[in-house]
Scaffold this motif. Structure first.
Motif, PDB file in Angstrom:
ATOM      1  N   LEU A   1       0.829  -1.205   0.000  1.00 30.14           N
ATOM      2  CA  LEU A   1       0.000   0.000   0.000  1.00 30.14           C
ATOM      3  C   LEU A   1       0.861   1.252   0.000  1.00 30.14           C
ATOM      4  O   LEU A   1       2.011   1.239   0.466  1.00 30.14           O
ATOM      5  N   ASP A   2       0.271   2.324  -0.488  1.00 28.42           N
ATOM      6  CA  ASP A   2       0.953   3.612  -0.436  1.00 28.42           C
ATOM      7  C   ASP A   2       0.980   4.098   1.001  1.00 28.42           C
ATOM      8  O   ASP A   2       0.003   3.966   1.734  1.00 28.42           O
ATOM      9  N   GLY A   3       2.104   4.646   1.377  1.00 31.37           N
ATOM     10  CA  GLY A   3       2.215   5.256   2.687  1.00 31.37           C
ATOM     11  C   GLY A   3       1.717   6.695   2.610  1.00 31.37           C
ATOM     12  O   GLY A   3       0.959   7.067   1.713  1.00 31.37           O
ATOM     13  N   ILE A   4       2.154   7.512   3.527  1.00 32.41           N
ATOM     14  CA  ILE A   4       1.759   8.915   3.550  1.00 32.41           C
ATOM     15  C   ILE A   4       3.034   9.742   3.596  1.00 32.41           C
ATOM     16  O   ILE A   4       3.889   9.550   4.459  1.00 32.41           O
TER      17      ILE A   4
ATOM     18  N   ALA B   1       4.221   2.174   4.093  1.00 34.55           N
ATOM     19  CA  ALA B   1       3.237   1.380   4.845  1.00 34.55           C
ATOM     20  C   ALA B   1       3.910   0.111   5.347  1.00 34.55           C
ATOM     21  O   ALA B   1       3.425  -1.000   5.144  1.00 34.55           O
ATOM     22  N   ALA B   2       5.056   0.290   6.001  1.00 33.04           N
ATOM     23  CA  ALA B   2       5.840  -0.846   6.490  1.00 33.04           C
ATOM     24  C   ALA B   2       6.656  -0.415   7.698  1.00 33.04           C
ATOM     25  O   ALA B   2       7.017   0.753   7.836  1.00 33.04           O
ATOM     26  N   THR B   3       6.931  -1.375   8.570  1.00 32.80           N
ATOM     27  CA  THR B   3       7.792  -1.127   9.726  1.00 32.80           C
ATOM     28  C   THR B   3       8.514  -2.426  10.056  1.00 32.80           C
ATOM     29  O   THR B   3       8.280  -3.456   9.430  1.00 32.80           O
ATOM     30  N   SER B   4       9.377  -2.368  11.039  1.00 30.63           N
ATOM     31  CA  SER B   4      10.129  -3.565  11.423  1.00 30.63           C
ATOM     32  C   SER B   4      10.403  -3.557  12.925  1.00 30.63           C
ATOM     33  O   SER B   4      10.139  -2.573  13.613  1.00 30.63           O
ATOM     34  N   SER B   5      10.967  -4.648  13.397  1.00 32.76           N
ATOM     35  CA  SER B   5      11.272  -4.767  14.818  1.00 32.76           C
ATOM     36  C   SER B   5      12.321  -3.745  15.255  1.00 32.76           C
ATOM     37  O   SER B   5      12.393  -3.403  16.436  1.00 32.76           O
ATOM     38  N   LEU B   6      13.115  -3.236  14.325  1.00 33.80           N
ATOM     39  CA  LEU B   6      14.129  -2.243  14.676  1.00 33.80           C
ATOM     40  C   LEU B   6      13.528  -0.857  14.873  1.00 33.80           C
ATOM     41  O   LEU B   6      14.130  -0.010  15.530  1.00 33.80           O
ATOM     42  N   ALA B   7      12.345  -0.600  14.303  1.00 36.10           N
ATOM     43  CA  ALA B   7      11.741   0.732  14.377  1.00 36.10           C
ATOM     44  C   ALA B   7      10.629   0.844  15.405  1.00 36.10           C
ATOM     45  O   ALA B   7      10.109   1.931  15.625  1.00 36.10           O
TER      46      ALA B   7
END
Length: 195
Positions: free
Chosen positions: A117-120, A125-131
């Protein structure tokens, strides 16, 4: 003679059309073969192994996915929230809880065709355990998914239609287990909807 040729052509058209239609039906409606459900999350742990169901392999290849082997990790997808309501891009959700032990994990949102998906703005529209920010002295986290920015962990999504959340655990001991149903995964709760 012309009648025979027309009958042969009709038979071939029915055979080829029926065969192609049955393959498409099987690819689109065989999602439960080998599926493991953990709350709203669904995983296919055999997808990257020789034991994988051929229909699931074909569907995964058609989507352009890269299957993980058991030693690499496991991917969980959620197309519904914890109350079994379909996930919608127009709604806000709270993803809350813990993930099983893993060296690294990612969480991202896709549309019904499995495209990211498009983010803003510049936020994807993605993240990880580091963030992810976690609660003090625990592995528990709270993340909001939606179009409106919030303080803390936020997964920005924009657009309309349905969506899926994809949680991929890399280098995790649960990938080698035959029963993932007792795993602890985050809940997905709807907060509000715009229209």
């Amino acid at each position: 003679m012309l009648k025979t040729v027309l009958l042969v052509c009709l038979a071939l058209a029915i055979a080829i059309g029926g065969g192609a239609g049955s393959v498409l039906y099987a690819l689109n409606h065989s999602a439960s073969f080998g599926a493991i459900h953990v709350g709203p999350w669904v995983a296919f742990p055999d997808i990257g192994t020789p034991d994988a169901d051929p229909y699931m392999q074909a569907r995964y290849a058609r989507e352009g996915g890269l299957a993980l082997g058991r030693a690499e990790g496991v991917e969980f997808r959620a197309s519904e929230d914890t109350e079994n309501q379909p996930l919608s891009i127009r709604c806000r959700y709270r993803v809350e809880g813990e993930t099983p032990p893993a060296r690294f994990w990612t969480l991202y949102a896709t549309d019904e065709k499995h495209a990211l998906l498009d983010g803003i703005g510049e936020r994807a529209a993605a993240t990880s355990s580091l963030a992810i920010l976690r609660e003090a002295e625990t592995t528990r986290f709270v993340l909001e998914v939606g179009a409106e920015p919030v303080a803390g962990n936020w997964l920005p999504v924009s657009g309309t239609g349905s969506m899926q959340l994809v949680l991929t655990l890399y280098d995790t001991p649960i990938a080698n287990r035959t029963d993932l149903t007792d795993s602890v995964l985050p809940s997905i709760r709807r907060i509000a909807c715009d229209g």
